[in-house]
Design a protein around this motif. Structure first.
Motif, PDB file in Angstrom:
ATOM      1  N   LYS A  76       2.283  -0.193  -0.365  1.00 12.84           N
ATOM      2  CA  LYS A  76       2.071  -0.050   1.085  1.00 12.84           C
ATOM      3  C   LYS A  76       0.967  -0.973   1.572  1.00 12.84           C
ATOM      4  O   LYS A  76       1.034  -1.532   2.671  1.00 12.84           O
ATOM      5  N   GLU A  77      -0.080  -1.166   0.753  1.00 15.16           N
ATOM      6  CA  GLU A  77      -1.201  -2.040   1.142  1.00 15.16           C
ATOM      7  C   GLU A  77      -0.823  -3.511   1.085  1.00 15.16           C
ATOM      8  O   GLU A  77      -1.347  -4.325   1.841  1.00 15.16           O
ATOM      9  N   PHE A  78       0.086  -3.870   0.173  1.00 12.55           N
ATOM     10  CA  PHE A  78       0.484  -5.272  -0.001  1.00 12.55           C
ATOM     11  C   PHE A  78       2.008  -5.380   0.091  1.00 12.55           C
ATOM     12  O   PHE A  78       2.687  -5.667  -0.912  1.00 12.55           O
ATOM     13  N   PRO A  79       2.558  -5.180   1.279  1.00 12.21           N
ATOM     14  CA  PRO A  79       4.031  -5.114   1.406  1.00 12.21           C
ATOM     15  C   PRO A  79       4.737  -6.437   1.151  1.00 12.21           C
ATOM     16  O   PRO A  79       5.920  -6.447   0.799  1.00 12.21           O
ATOM     17  N   THR A  80       4.063  -7.561   1.319  1.00  7.88           N
ATOM     18  CA  THR A  80       4.717  -8.869   1.158  1.00  7.88           C
ATOM     19  C   THR A  80       4.522  -9.464  -0.226  1.00  7.88           C
ATOM     20  O   THR A  80       5.068 -10.524  -0.529  1.00  7.88           O
ATOM     21  N   GLU A  81       3.719  -8.824  -1.059  1.00  8.42           N
ATOM     22  CA  GLU A  81       3.417  -9.379  -2.382  1.00  8.42           C
ATOM     23  C   GLU A  81       4.561  -9.088  -3.359  1.00  8.42           C
ATOM     24  O   GLU A  81       5.226  -8.063  -3.296  1.00  8.42           O
ATOM     25  N   LYS A  82       4.767 -10.034  -4.284  1.00  5.88           N
ATOM     26  CA  LYS A  82       5.816  -9.861  -5.290  1.00  5.88           C
ATOM     27  C   LYS A  82       5.489  -8.685  -6.202  1.00  5.88           C
ATOM     28  O   LYS A  82       4.331  -8.458  -6.561  1.00  5.88           O
TER      29      LYS A  82
END
Length: 414
Positions: free
Chosen positions: A302-308
């Protein structure tokens, strides 16, 4: 009466012409200055064949150099598509083919007339070191194919080889200190000088398959295997350097979990992802990593939605390993931690071993003496041009006067 008037004008013009001629003569002779023509640039290409990827760096420096060493700047960096060349152990031709797009780009940048004299190198680091230990035949095949591919281009190819860990660390040290202007600096006197009262910095590097530490010790180095010597810009440097093979990020994490693939400067990237590269205290860094590692998978996503997903999965292990390496391996503590500066670039130039490699190699590339010409200062040249223009006008006027003294038949008027 008219004839006398014409003659008076003629003599006056001649007198003025004589004065102007003397003035131009004095301007030209007394203001002559010996000046050097602008030096031409030289170019160099260095492939950084790392364990996880390869990059081509294009460098440029003035041909006259400073105290035997070039003032090198980075023109362009080109990332090669695909994995590092060691990954082509079973497809050696693919390793050579992967380099061609970046070589094509370099040929667009370097002037055609200078391409054949452009020194070109490929330096492989820990990935190829490991492959050479595991299967030397496959390693040689990879080198043969990348050499073949580079040799197809009109450059001065000087070979592909495996750098030792100590070379990788010490060239990285040169890069860092050159970019931070502790080796040479352009002074207020408008010349390159060795900085006074400036301490050189140590350099740490965390790659995919190895980690290096290099610094200038205050005591003699007992183990000659960890000692290197450089002469740069007229100054001698004796350095301690050591490389730890298999303690790079990828190799270390393979012992814990699936392979992790990162870019060159793992120390920077691991902590930068958690926003820990801005001078925070060691306690703050430890607390942030601990908080991240104890978070639930749902919260992290949720904190890093765009990270692989694979990067998120490995961030806890990668940042924990970085912290362990620095604190327990290199023995940084709460006091000395603040002396560490995590950087990826300095002055928009990539921090890595390739720039230091190119700087050191310029010591072996002959310097060119700038061509010199004799000429006038701009102000004196302008004054002489104006006076010559006035002289031409007066000459034209004088010729007009002389012509007016003649009749159509060529006789003077009475």
């Amino acid at each position: 009466m008219q004839t006398r008037l014409f003659r008076a004008v003629g003599w006056s013009s001649a007198a003025v012409l004589a004065v102007l001629g003397v003035a131009v003569f004095l301007l030209v002779l007394t203001s002559v200055k010996d000046a050097a023509l602008p030096t031409r640039n030289k170019y160099g290409l260095v492939f950084d064949a790392g364990s996880t990827h390869t990059a081509l760096y294009i460098y440029r420096w003035p041909a006259d150099k400073e105290n035997g060493t070039g003032i090198v700047s980075q023109v362009e960096a080109c990332t090669v598509s695909g994995p590092g060349i060691s990954s082509y152990a079973d497809n050696a031709t693919g390793a050579g083919a992967s380099l061609k797009p970046c070589l094509d780009k370099a040929m667009e940048i370097i002037p055609v007339e200078q391409q054949r004299e452009t020194p070109t190198y490929l330096g492989a680091t820990a990935g190829m070191r490991l492959l050479r230990e595991q299967n030397s035949t496959k390693a040689e095949q990879v080198f043969a194919e990348v050499s073949k591919a580079i040799a197809e281009y009109p450059v001065d190819f000087r070979g592909a080889r495996v750098l030792t860990g100590n070379e990788e660390g010490s060239f990285g040290w040169i890069t860092v200190n050159y970019l931070l202007e502790t080796l040479v600096k352009f002074s207020f006197a408008e010349k390159w000088e060795h900085p006074r009262d400036t301490e050189v910095l140590g350099a740490l590097d965390l790659g995919g398959a190895s980690t290096q530490i290099t610094f200038q010790p205050g005591v003699p180095i007992e183990d000659k295997n960890t000692s290197v010597f450089f002469r740069l810009y007229g100054t001698n440097y004796s350095l301690y350097t050591h490389s730890y093979l298999c303690y790079g990020q990828t190799q270390a994490l393979k012992m814990l979990l699936a392979a992790l693939h990162q870019a060159f400067s793992g120390l920077y990237h691991n902590l930068h992802f958690l926003n820990l590269t801005r001078g925070q205290s060691l306690s703050s860094v430890q607390a942030t990593i601990r908080q991240f590692c104890t978070s639930s998978w749902e919260k992290v996503q949720k904190e890093f939605p765009t990270e692989k997903r694979d990067h998120l999965r490995d961030t806890c292990a990668a940042s924990s390993y970085t912290l362990t390496l620095l604190v327990q391996g290199y023995r940084f503590n709460h006091t000395t931690w603040l002396n560490i500066h995590f950087v990826r670039q300095v002055a928009n130039i990539d921090v890595g071993w390739t720039l230091g490699y190119m700087l050191n190699l310029t010591n072996m590339i002959p310097s060119e003496i700038p061509q010199r010409v004799t000429g006038l200062k701009r102000s004196n040249w302008t004054a002489a041009t104006v006076l010559l223009a006035i002289m031409l006008i007066l000459i034209f006027s004088l010729l007009t006067v002389i012509c007016c003294q003649k009749t159509p038949s060529g006789y003077e008027m009475l």
